[in-house]
Write a protein that holds these residues in place. Structure first.
Motif, mmCIF file in Angstrom:
data_model
loop_
_atom_site.group_PDB
_atom_site.id
_atom_site.type_symbol
_atom_site.label_atom_id
_atom_site.label_comp_id
_atom_site.label_asym_id
_atom_site.label_seq_id
_atom_site.Cartn_x
_atom_site.Cartn_y
_atom_site.Cartn_z
ATOM 1 N N PHE A 1 0.818 -1.212 0.000
ATOM 2 C CA PHE A 1 0.000 0.000 0.000
ATOM 3 C C PHE A 1 0.858 1.270 0.000
ATOM 4 O O PHE A 1 0.431 2.295 -0.538
ATOM 5 C CB PHE A 1 -0.978 -0.010 1.178
ATOM 6 C CG PHE A 1 -2.057 -1.038 1.030
ATOM 7 C CD1 PHE A 1 -2.794 -1.148 -0.140
ATOM 8 C CD2 PHE A 1 -2.343 -1.918 2.064
ATOM 9 C CE1 PHE A 1 -3.791 -2.098 -0.287
ATOM 10 C CE2 PHE A 1 -3.344 -2.870 1.931
ATOM 11 C CZ PHE A 1 -4.067 -2.954 0.756
ATOM 12 N N ALA A 2 2.044 1.213 0.588
ATOM 13 C CA ALA A 2 2.955 2.368 0.507
ATOM 14 C C ALA A 2 3.422 2.568 -0.934
ATOM 15 O O ALA A 2 3.565 3.708 -1.397
ATOM 16 C CB ALA A 2 4.145 2.172 1.440
ATOM 17 N N ALA A 3 3.643 1.469 -1.650
ATOM 18 C CA ALA A 3 4.002 1.583 -3.066
ATOM 19 C C ALA A 3 2.833 2.175 -3.860
ATOM 20 O O ALA A 3 3.045 2.999 -4.770
ATOM 21 C CB ALA A 3 4.396 0.218 -3.627
ATOM 22 N N VAL A 4 1.613 1.792 -3.518
ATOM 23 C CA VAL A 4 0.440 2.378 -4.173
ATOM 24 C C VAL A 4 0.364 3.874 -3.852
ATOM 25 O O VAL A 4 0.011 4.691 -4.709
ATOM 26 C CB VAL A 4 -0.852 1.641 -3.747
ATOM 27 C CG1 VAL A 4 -2.090 2.357 -4.256
ATOM 28 C CG2 VAL A 4 -0.829 0.212 -4.244
ATOM 29 N N MET A 5 0.727 4.246 -2.633
ATOM 30 C CA MET A 5 0.741 5.674 -2.279
ATOM 31 C C MET A 5 1.737 6.429 -3.151
ATOM 32 O O MET A 5 1.446 7.536 -3.609
ATOM 33 C CB MET A 5 1.084 5.861 -0.803
ATOM 34 C CG MET A 5 1.079 7.312 -0.375
ATOM 35 S SD MET A 5 1.648 7.502 1.316
ATOM 36 C CE MET A 5 1.764 9.270 1.411
ATOM 37 N N LEU A 6 2.904 5.845 -3.389
ATOM 38 C CA LEU A 6 3.879 6.489 -4.276
ATOM 39 C C LEU A 6 3.290 6.687 -5.672
ATOM 40 O O LEU A 6 3.485 7.742 -6.297
ATOM 41 C CB LEU A 6 5.152 5.643 -4.370
ATOM 42 C CG LEU A 6 6.156 5.808 -3.248
ATOM 43 C CD1 LEU A 6 7.215 4.719 -3.326
ATOM 44 C CD2 LEU A 6 6.794 7.169 -3.304
ATOM 45 N N PHE A 7 2.561 5.699 -6.165
ATOM 46 C CA PHE A 7 1.915 5.823 -7.469
ATOM 47 C C PHE A 7 0.869 6.937 -7.444
ATOM 48 O O PHE A 7 0.769 7.726 -8.389
ATOM 49 C CB PHE A 7 1.285 4.487 -7.875
ATOM 50 C CG PHE A 7 0.650 4.521 -9.231
ATOM 51 C CD1 PHE A 7 1.435 4.511 -10.369
ATOM 52 C CD2 PHE A 7 -0.730 4.572 -9.367
ATOM 53 C CE1 PHE A 7 0.857 4.557 -11.629
ATOM 54 C CE2 PHE A 7 -1.320 4.606 -10.619
ATOM 55 C CZ PHE A 7 -0.522 4.602 -11.757
ATOM 56 N N CYS A 8 0.093 7.001 -6.371
ATOM 57 C CA CYS A 8 -0.912 8.068 -6.246
ATOM 58 C C CYS A 8 -0.261 9.452 -6.246
ATOM 59 O O CYS A 8 -0.787 10.391 -6.855
ATOM 60 C CB CYS A 8 -1.732 7.886 -4.970
ATOM 61 S SG CYS A 8 -2.870 6.491 -4.998
ATOM 62 N N TYR B 1 -4.005 10.244 0.681
ATOM 63 C CA TYR B 1 -4.401 10.206 2.092
ATOM 64 C C TYR B 1 -4.785 8.795 2.532
ATOM 65 O O TYR B 1 -4.372 8.329 3.592
ATOM 66 C CB TYR B 1 -5.576 11.155 2.360
ATOM 67 C CG TYR B 1 -5.190 12.608 2.355
ATOM 68 C CD1 TYR B 1 -4.182 13.089 3.181
ATOM 69 C CD2 TYR B 1 -5.839 13.506 1.534
ATOM 70 C CE1 TYR B 1 -3.829 14.417 3.181
ATOM 71 C CE2 TYR B 1 -5.494 14.849 1.526
ATOM 72 C CZ TYR B 1 -4.492 15.295 2.352
ATOM 73 O OH TYR B 1 -4.153 16.608 2.359
ATOM 74 N N ILE B 2 -5.583 8.130 1.712
ATOM 75 C CA ILE B 2 -6.035 6.781 2.065
ATOM 76 C C ILE B 2 -4.840 5.841 2.172
ATOM 77 O O ILE B 2 -4.714 5.089 3.142
ATOM 78 C CB ILE B 2 -7.048 6.265 1.030
ATOM 79 C CG1 ILE B 2 -8.356 7.040 1.158
ATOM 80 C CG2 ILE B 2 -7.287 4.765 1.190
ATOM 81 C CD1 ILE B 2 -9.318 6.825 0.007
ATOM 82 N N PHE B 3 -3.962 5.894 1.171
ATOM 83 C CA PHE B 3 -2.839 4.958 1.163
ATOM 84 C C PHE B 3 -1.675 5.419 2.029
ATOM 85 O O PHE B 3 -0.628 4.790 2.036
ATOM 86 C CB PHE B 3 -2.412 4.655 -0.275
ATOM 87 C CG PHE B 3 -3.425 3.824 -0.987
ATOM 88 C CD1 PHE B 3 -3.631 2.510 -0.628
ATOM 89 C CD2 PHE B 3 -4.212 4.363 -1.990
ATOM 90 C CE1 PHE B 3 -4.584 1.735 -1.256
ATOM 91 C CE2 PHE B 3 -5.167 3.593 -2.629
ATOM 92 C CZ PHE B 3 -5.349 2.279 -2.250
ATOM 93 N N PHE B 4 -1.860 6.499 2.761
ATOM 94 C CA PHE B 4 -0.951 6.807 3.862
ATOM 95 C C PHE B 4 -1.466 6.134 5.128
ATOM 96 O O PHE B 4 -0.704 5.528 5.874
ATOM 97 C CB PHE B 4 -0.825 8.316 4.098
ATOM 98 C CG PHE B 4 -0.135 8.639 5.397
ATOM 99 C CD1 PHE B 4 1.235 8.459 5.523
ATOM 100 C CD2 PHE B 4 -0.842 9.063 6.495
ATOM 101 C CE1 PHE B 4 1.875 8.723 6.726
ATOM 102 C CE2 PHE B 4 -0.222 9.331 7.695
ATOM 103 C CZ PHE B 4 1.144 9.165 7.811
ATOM 104 N N VAL B 5 -2.760 6.222 5.358
ATOM 105 C CA VAL B 5 -3.346 5.668 6.584
ATOM 106 C C VAL B 5 -3.283 4.140 6.575
ATOM 107 O O VAL B 5 -2.957 3.528 7.597
ATOM 108 C CB VAL B 5 -4.803 6.168 6.758
ATOM 109 C CG1 VAL B 5 -5.508 5.450 7.890
ATOM 110 C CG2 VAL B 5 -4.816 7.672 6.984
ATOM 111 N N VAL B 6 -3.558 3.519 5.445
ATOM 112 C CA VAL B 6 -3.615 2.056 5.381
ATOM 113 C C VAL B 6 -2.273 1.409 5.746
ATOM 114 O O VAL B 6 -2.249 0.481 6.565
ATOM 115 C CB VAL B 6 -4.135 1.577 4.004
ATOM 116 C CG1 VAL B 6 -4.011 0.080 3.855
ATOM 117 C CG2 VAL B 6 -5.580 1.998 3.827
ATOM 118 N N PRO B 7 -1.108 1.859 5.232
ATOM 119 C CA PRO B 7 0.152 1.231 5.664
ATOM 120 C C PRO B 7 0.466 1.450 7.142
ATOM 121 O O PRO B 7 1.053 0.580 7.784
ATOM 122 C CB PRO B 7 1.216 1.891 4.786
ATOM 123 C CG PRO B 7 0.499 2.425 3.620
ATOM 124 C CD PRO B 7 -0.881 2.755 4.101
#
Length: 178
Positions: free
Chosen positions: A88-95, A134-140
């Motif tokens: 999910f942190a990698a997804v945050m980087l993509f976002c 924001y979402i993929f910061f909270v999830v990791p």
């Protein structure tokens, strides 16, 4: 005639002032965008590093000679949560990347492309990717907390092991006789 010259001079001065304001706004927008992108990227990398480091440390914990069954039961759940945190942190980087791309397209279509309809579409996509950040910061972070909870529970339930080697882990040297 003099009034016309003064009016023309005032008009030129107003136009120069407007150009200076536009250049300042462009430079400030560019710097703010760059700062936001770099900051979000560092935050995403930090969350990725926290989960990856925790997984590495827990796997190193399992490299002992004898591992209690409680650890073998709960630690894989913790490592799985850390792995999801990394994903999910990698997804945050993509976002973050997609958000920056869409804001760049928005400003391009707003100013140079002169296509307000396309600019509004890219603005809406930029806001959507921003929510993803924001979402993929909270999830990791939640994955880290849950994974740490699993590992802590496994450690709390495990029984201490005795050394198996030829030498004890603590050497007792008796004091002088009394």
């Amino acid at each position: 005639m003099v009034d016309a010259a003064v009016a023309l001079t005032d008009e030129v001065a107003d136009e120069e002032e407007e150009v200076a304001k536009d250049e300042f706004a462009y430079a400030r927008s560019h710097e703010a965008s760059k700062f936001a992108y770099e900051t979000c990227k560092v935050i995403a990398q930090t969350v990725l590093l926290i989960n990856g480091g925790a997984a590495t440390a827990v796997i190193a914990l399992l490299s002992r000679d004898r591992v209690d069954q409680a650890l073998l039961t709960w630690v894989p759940w913790g490592v799985g949560a850390y792995a999801l945190g990394v994903l999910f942190a990698a997804v945050m980087l993509f976002c973050v990347m997609m958000m920056a791309d869409n804001w760049n397209y928005f400003w391009y279509w707003s100013s140079h492309g002169e296509d307000p309809e396309h600019a509004l579409k890219t603005e809406a996509r930029a806001h959507l990717w921003h929510k993803g950040v924001y979402i993929f910061f909270v999830v990791p972070v939640v994955c880290f907390v849950v994974g740490s909870g699993f590992v802590a529970y496994g450690l709390a339930k495990s029984k201490p092991t005795t050394p198996t080697g030829a030498f004890p882990s603590v050497i007792y040297v008796p004091g002088p006789p009394k």
